[in-house]
Design a protein around this motif. Structure first.
Motif, PDB file in Angstrom:
ATOM      1  N   HIS A 281       0.821  -1.211   0.000  1.00 59.69           N
ATOM      2  CA  HIS A 281       0.000   0.000   0.000  1.00 59.69           C
ATOM      3  C   HIS A 281       0.856   1.264   0.000  1.00 59.69           C
ATOM      4  CE1 HIS A 281      -3.810   2.053   0.350  1.00 59.69           C
ATOM      5  NE2 HIS A 281      -3.383   2.738   1.391  1.00 59.69           N
ATOM      6  N   GLN A 282       1.991   1.211   0.695  1.00 61.16           N
ATOM      7  CA  GLN A 282       2.848   2.398   0.771  1.00 61.16           C
ATOM      8  C   GLN A 282       3.551   2.698  -0.546  1.00 61.16           C
ATOM      9  OE1 GLN A 282       3.117  -0.352   2.572  1.00 61.16           O
ATOM     10  NE2 GLN A 282       5.240  -1.070   2.779  1.00 61.16           N
ATOM     11  N   GLN A 283       3.473   1.767  -1.522  1.00 61.18           N
ATOM     12  CA  GLN A 283       4.098   1.970  -2.821  1.00 61.18           C
ATOM     13  C   GLN A 283       3.106   2.425  -3.898  1.00 61.18           C
ATOM     14  OE1 GLN A 283       7.449   1.600  -3.654  1.00 61.18           O
ATOM     15  NE2 GLN A 283       7.794   1.411  -1.454  1.00 61.18           N
ATOM     16  N   VAL A 284       1.823   2.435  -3.551  1.00 56.72           N
ATOM     17  CA  VAL A 284       0.790   2.698  -4.558  1.00 56.72           C
ATOM     18  C   VAL A 284       0.958   4.070  -5.206  1.00 56.72           C
ATOM     19  CG1 VAL A 284      -1.685   3.115  -4.860  1.00 56.72           C
ATOM     20  CG2 VAL A 284      -0.915   1.103  -3.618  1.00 56.72           C
ATOM     21  N   GLU A 285       1.357   5.064  -4.420  1.00 56.67           N
ATOM     22  CA  GLU A 285       1.464   6.413  -4.966  1.00 56.67           C
ATOM     23  C   GLU A 285       2.479   6.490  -6.111  1.00 56.67           C
ATOM     24  OE1 GLU A 285       2.057   7.776  -0.936  1.00 56.67           O
ATOM     25  OE2 GLU A 285       0.658   9.430  -1.324  1.00 56.67           O
ATOM     26  N   ARG A 286       3.494   5.647  -6.098  1.00 56.57           N
ATOM     27  CA  ARG A 286       4.472   5.619  -7.197  1.00 56.57           C
ATOM     28  C   ARG A 286       3.778   5.259  -8.511  1.00 56.57           C
ATOM     29  NH1 ARG A 286       8.910   1.613  -6.783  1.00 56.57           N
ATOM     30  NH2 ARG A 286       9.888   2.936  -8.386  1.00 56.57           N
ATOM     31  N   TYR A 287       2.840   4.337  -8.448  1.00 53.18           N
ATOM     32  CA  TYR A 287       2.161   3.890  -9.665  1.00 53.18           C
ATOM     33  C   TYR A 287       1.161   4.933 -10.150  1.00 53.18           C
ATOM     34  CZ  TYR A 287       4.557  -0.483  -9.032  1.00 53.18           C
ATOM     35  OH  TYR A 287       5.546  -1.421  -8.925  1.00 53.18           O
ATOM     36  N   TYR A 288       0.496   5.625  -9.209  1.00 49.74           N
ATOM     37  CA  TYR A 288      -0.357   6.731  -9.629  1.00 49.74           C
ATOM     38  C   TYR A 288       0.453   7.767 -10.406  1.00 49.74           C
ATOM     39  CZ  TYR A 288      -4.593   5.473  -7.023  1.00 49.74           C
ATOM     40  OH  TYR A 288      -5.745   4.854  -6.581  1.00 49.74           O
ATOM     41  N   SER A 289       1.697   7.971 -10.009  1.00 48.35           N
ATOM     42  CA  SER A 289       2.490   9.046 -10.615  1.00 48.35           C
ATOM     43  C   SER A 289       2.810   8.791 -12.086  1.00 48.35           C
ATOM     44  CB  SER A 289       3.800   9.240  -9.830  1.00 48.35           C
ATOM     45  OG  SER A 289       4.786   8.273 -10.172  1.00 48.35           O
ATOM     46  N   VAL A 290       2.770   7.524 -12.531  1.00 45.44           N
ATOM     47  CA  VAL A 290       3.147   7.231 -13.924  1.00 45.44           C
ATOM     48  C   VAL A 290       1.942   6.946 -14.815  1.00 45.44           C
ATOM     49  CG1 VAL A 290       5.415   6.382 -13.233  1.00 45.44           C
ATOM     50  CG2 VAL A 290       3.521   4.753 -13.455  1.00 45.44           C
ATOM     51  N   ILE A 291       0.726   7.092 -14.275  1.00 44.21           N
ATOM     52  CA  ILE A 291      -0.497   6.845 -15.051  1.00 44.21           C
ATOM     53  C   ILE A 291      -1.197   8.171 -15.298  1.00 44.21           C
ATOM     54  CG2 ILE A 291      -2.741   5.688 -15.079  1.00 44.21           C
ATOM     55  CD1 ILE A 291      -1.502   3.521 -13.257  1.00 44.21           C
ATOM     56  N   ASP A 292      -1.454   8.489 -16.556  1.00 42.90           N
ATOM     57  CA  ASP A 292      -2.109   9.760 -16.895  1.00 42.90           C
ATOM     58  C   ASP A 292      -3.582   9.765 -16.510  1.00 42.90           C
ATOM     59  OD1 ASP A 292       0.194  10.919 -18.180  1.00 42.90           O
ATOM     60  OD2 ASP A 292      -0.209   9.650 -19.922  1.00 42.90           O
ATOM     61  N   VAL A 293      -4.292   8.697 -16.856  1.00 44.82           N
ATOM     62  CA  VAL A 293      -5.742   8.619 -16.629  1.00 44.82           C
ATOM     63  C   VAL A 293      -6.073   7.282 -15.982  1.00 44.82           C
ATOM     64  CG1 VAL A 293      -8.029   8.632 -17.711  1.00 44.82           C
ATOM     65  CG2 VAL A 293      -6.201  10.084 -18.638  1.00 44.82           C
ATOM     66  N   LEU A 294      -6.747   7.320 -14.846  1.00 40.37           N
ATOM     67  CA  LEU A 294      -7.241   6.105 -14.209  1.00 40.37           C
ATOM     68  C   LEU A 294      -8.622   5.801 -14.768  1.00 40.37           C
ATOM     69  CD1 LEU A 294      -5.541   4.616 -12.025  1.00 40.37           C
ATOM     70  CD2 LEU A 294      -4.938   7.043 -12.264  1.00 40.37           C
ATOM     71  N   VAL A 295      -8.820   4.559 -15.212  1.00 38.73           N
ATOM     72  CA  VAL A 295     -10.073   4.167 -15.863  1.00 38.73           C
ATOM     73  C   VAL A 295     -10.798   3.135 -14.999  1.00 38.73           C
ATOM     74  CG1 VAL A 295     -11.127   3.253 -17.959  1.00 38.73           C
ATOM     75  CG2 VAL A 295      -9.013   4.586 -18.111  1.00 38.73           C
ATOM     76  N   TYR A 296     -12.086   3.367 -14.782  1.00 37.30           N
ATOM     77  CA  TYR A 296     -12.919   2.488 -13.946  1.00 37.30           C
ATOM     78  C   TYR A 296     -14.134   2.041 -14.762  1.00 37.30           C
ATOM     79  CZ  TYR A 296      -9.945   4.814 -10.603  1.00 37.30           C
ATOM     80  OH  TYR A 296      -8.842   5.324  -9.952  1.00 37.30           O
ATOM     81  N   PRO A 297     -14.027   0.912 -15.480  1.00 38.78           N
ATOM     82  CA  PRO A 297     -15.084   0.498 -16.423  1.00 38.78           C
ATOM     83  C   PRO A 297     -16.124  -0.435 -15.797  1.00 38.78           C
ATOM     84  CG  PRO A 297     -13.141  -0.849 -16.739  1.00 38.78           C
ATOM     85  CD  PRO A 297     -12.837   0.052 -15.584  1.00 38.78           C
ATOM     86  N   ARG A 298     -16.592  -0.144 -14.594  1.00 43.60           N
ATOM     87  CA  ARG A 298     -17.521  -1.034 -13.906  1.00 43.60           C
ATOM     88  C   ARG A 298     -18.717  -1.411 -14.775  1.00 43.60           C
ATOM     89  NH1 ARG A 298     -18.253  -0.172  -7.410  1.00 43.60           N
ATOM     90  NH2 ARG A 298     -16.239  -1.133  -6.909  1.00 43.60           N
ATOM     91  N   LYS A 299     -19.126  -2.671 -14.664  1.00 45.10           N
ATOM     92  CA  LYS A 299     -20.276  -3.151 -15.423  1.00 45.10           C
ATOM     93  C   LYS A 299     -21.570  -2.636 -14.799  1.00 45.10           C
ATOM     94  CE  LYS A 299     -17.844  -7.287 -16.994  1.00 45.10           C
ATOM     95  NZ  LYS A 299     -17.790  -8.770 -17.045  1.00 45.10           N
TER      96      LYS A 299
END
Length: 414
Positions: A281-299
């Motif tokens: 969990h403490q590493q999650v922010e690193r991955y947010y930093s390299v993603i331009d757009v977070l996509v949530y395609p819930r059905k």
């Protein structure tokens, strides 16, 4: 004010459930309230009957021998109620605060009746709908109907009810016999002290993932069928055709891991789809930093229409852009064209078109990021959200005081 929280499971386990719980309890402690928690037999293994983790006191309930359906659950409720009562007699709370699923509410209600304590029941999702969404249940089955009946019964018996969104409240009121006035909204929020200022772009991580210089979309969370990640992977060829530098980063895991990886491997753009797996969990922010757009395609289904997710809020707190399917739970969090983008659910072509257009309008990105962050700060920060419990707790504590709960109960060791 002393509040005893009744939980399915808790820290040190990591889940969306435990992170919300931690945020609530830590924010309540910051207000000067005394809090403790009892976890159910479903928490699993533990080292000691009582432990303090991250400053929060947890009391554990031993596992219960499994049994056939219904009998096994009743055994759990009985054992859980016994443990809650022992802790309550020792710790003497003003209020019992049970969190879904309904087995915890059933156990807590027994204790509330025995000790004359007020009970608030908090629902994060309907257990029966979550089972359908997770692929472990069927809508309309006997188990589905029985669970729904138990949930309705628990809501009617509780002194107050909290739900995470308007969708759940509306559904409960529509069932009849439930006073809308006793239902409060305690929306999902972000602990900005724990999950606050975003990190700068992690160039080393981007290089490691093979996305340096790319346009990136991503998903960070659990891989359940209702999240619609198969549709996101299906949309990738069209999206790459529209945006040739596009890459997809998937962070997390879950029951759909194998199926999604197989689907991605068979895709004509397999080299553009990156599975990271679960990260601390403490590493999650690193991955947010390299993603331009977070996509949530819930059905589109009951679960996603009624329940608001947490992850889009975390993304907005990280000043990331969000794009999500146009289902009820997302509409409570995202204003289309203002704080995020909504696209038609269960439609990979619509997803690809909307996300491509978003990448084609970069001139508005900075202001949209700031509006998303401001929404979290002003309406979805736990430092603010936790204040919603104040008036409810005060009212319930007065009920307990009038009933003089502890004048006729003896204190026993837990």
């Amino acid at each position: 004010m002393r509040i005893l929280h009744i939980l399915d499971h808790g820290l040190p386990l990591h889940s969306g459930y435990t992170f919300r719980t931690r945020a609530i309890l830590k924010a309540q402690m910051a207000r000067g309230w005394e809090v403790a928690a009892v976890t159910s037999p479903r928490h699993g293994k533990f080292d000691t009957d009582e432990e303090t983790i991250d400053g929060i006191r947890f009391y554990r309930t031993p596992r219960v021998n499994s049994g056939p359906p219904v009998i096994g659950e009743l055994r759990e409720v009985a054992a859980f109620a016994k443990r809650i009562e022992a802790v309550a007699r020792q710790w003497r709370p003003d209020v019992l605060h049970a969190h879904s699923p309904v087995l915890g509410a059933m156990a807590a209600q027994r204790v509330a009746n025995r000790l004359g304590l007020p009970l608030i029941y908090e629902i994060r999702a309907f257990w029966e709908d979550a089972a359908v969404g997770n692929g472990t249940g069927t809508e309309g089955s006997w188990k589905y109907r029985a669970t729904r009946w138990l949930e309705t019964r628990a809501v009617r018996k509780a002194d107050a009810v909290a739900v995470i969104c308007e969708g759940l409240k509306g559904d409960l009121v529509a069932r009849g016999g439930i006073d809308a006035g006793k239902i409060m909204i305690s929306p999902n929020g972000v602990d900005l002290g724990l999950f606050g200022e975003p990190l700068p772009h992690d160039t080393a991580l981007a290089r490691e993932l093979g996305i340096e210089g790319a346009e990136t979309i991503g998903f960070i969370g659990s891989f359940y069928d209702y999240e619609g990640l198969d549709g996101l992977i299906e949309a990738m060829p069209a999206l790459v055709a529209l945006r040739p530098k596009m890459h997809l980063v998937l962070v997390g895991g879950g029951p759909c891991d194998a199926a999604l990886m197989a689907q991605a491997a068979a895709s004509p753009v397999a080299d553009r789809i990156h599975f990271v797996g679960r990260v601390p969990h403490q590493q999650v922010e690193r991955y947010y930093s390299v993603i331009d757009v977070l996509v949530y395609p819930r059905k589109h289904m009951r679960l996603t229409d009624l329940v608001t997710p947490l992850k889009p809020l975390e993304a907005m707190a990280q000043r990331r852009l969000v794009a999500a399917s146009d289902v009820g739970g997302h509409r409570e969090l995202i204003r289309d064209g203002d704080t995020g983008t909504l696209f038609k659910p269960d439609d990979p072509a619509a997803l690809a078109d909307s996300v491509a257009k978003l990448f084609g309008a970069r001139e508005g990105w900075d202001s949209r990021r700031e509006r998303g962050r401001a929404f979290v700060e002003t309406e979805r920060s736990w430092a603010i959200n936790v204040g919603r419990y104040d008036s409810v707790y005060q009212r319930l504590a007065k009920i307990g005081a009038m009933e003089d709960s502890w004048s006729h109960t003896s204190v026993v060791s837990a």
